[in-house]
Design a protein around this motif. Sequence first.
Motif, PDB file in Angstrom:
ATOM      1  N   ARG A 141      -2.724   0.781  10.491  1.00  0.00           N
ATOM      2  CA  ARG A 141      -3.720  -0.205   9.942  1.00  0.00           C
ATOM      3  C   ARG A 141      -2.766  -1.350   9.231  1.00  0.00           C
ATOM      4  O   ARG A 141      -1.533  -1.431   9.465  1.00  0.00           O
ATOM      5  N   ASN A 142      -3.228  -1.684   8.108  1.00  0.00           N
ATOM      6  CA  ASN A 142      -2.406  -2.742   7.461  1.00  0.00           C
ATOM      7  C   ASN A 142      -1.714  -2.294   6.242  1.00  0.00           C
ATOM      8  O   ASN A 142      -1.838  -0.976   5.784  1.00  0.00           O
ATOM      9  N   ILE A 143      -0.584  -2.965   5.853  1.00  0.00           N
ATOM     10  CA  ILE A 143       0.172  -2.350   4.659  1.00  0.00           C
ATOM     11  C   ILE A 143      -0.732  -2.019   3.538  1.00  0.00           C
ATOM     12  O   ILE A 143      -0.089  -0.928   2.775  1.00  0.00           O
ATOM     13  N   ASN A 144      -1.500  -2.558   3.164  1.00  0.00           N
ATOM     14  CA  ASN A 144      -2.405  -2.109   1.971  1.00  0.00           C
ATOM     15  C   ASN A 144      -2.911  -0.717   2.156  1.00  0.00           C
ATOM     16  O   ASN A 144      -3.055  -0.077   1.214  1.00  0.00           O
ATOM     17  N   SER A 145      -3.566  -0.460   3.310  1.00  0.00           N
ATOM     18  CA  SER A 145      -3.872   0.853   3.759  1.00  0.00           C
ATOM     19  C   SER A 145      -2.889   1.730   3.572  1.00  0.00           C
ATOM     20  O   SER A 145      -2.873   2.926   3.149  1.00  0.00           O
ATOM     21  N   LEU A 146      -1.803   1.777   4.221  1.00  0.00           N
ATOM     22  CA  LEU A 146      -0.376   2.697   4.009  1.00  0.00           C
ATOM     23  C   LEU A 146      -0.065   2.920   2.397  1.00  0.00           C
ATOM     24  O   LEU A 146       0.216   3.883   1.984  1.00  0.00           O
ATOM     25  N   GLY A 147      -0.131   1.579   1.406  1.00  0.00           N
ATOM     26  CA  GLY A 147       0.069   2.026   0.380  1.00  0.00           C
ATOM     27  C   GLY A 147      -0.860   2.691  -0.354  1.00  0.00           C
ATOM     28  O   GLY A 147      -0.307   3.422  -1.212  1.00  0.00           O
ATOM     29  N   ALA A 148      -1.991   2.401  -0.088  1.00  0.00           N
ATOM     30  CA  ALA A 148      -3.237   3.255  -0.673  1.00  0.00           C
ATOM     31  C   ALA A 148      -3.102   4.758  -0.302  1.00  0.00           C
ATOM     32  O   ALA A 148      -3.451   5.547  -1.316  1.00  0.00           O
TER      33      ALA A 148
END
Length: 82
Positions: free
Chosen positions: A52-59
Amino acid sequence: MIATINLDFQSSDVANRILDAITPDNTPLPSGLTIDCSVEETKLHIAVKCERNINSLGATLEDIMSAIDLSLRTSQTIDNMD
């Protein structure tokens, strides 16, 4: 993207307790996200694969670390009661 977290605890009991505490949060996962966790002696290994996107990984990483923190604080409180 793949992110890994490797944490070394005081004992294998603590590492396994943390793994047990965070495992229920790992299912069901959204599509494009996999989390693999294991304990080796006193070390907890977590690998997060995110398509998914980097924000998903961070979350996801933030959620995992928050669950670990909560589990550690809860375990310490219980241990101090004994």
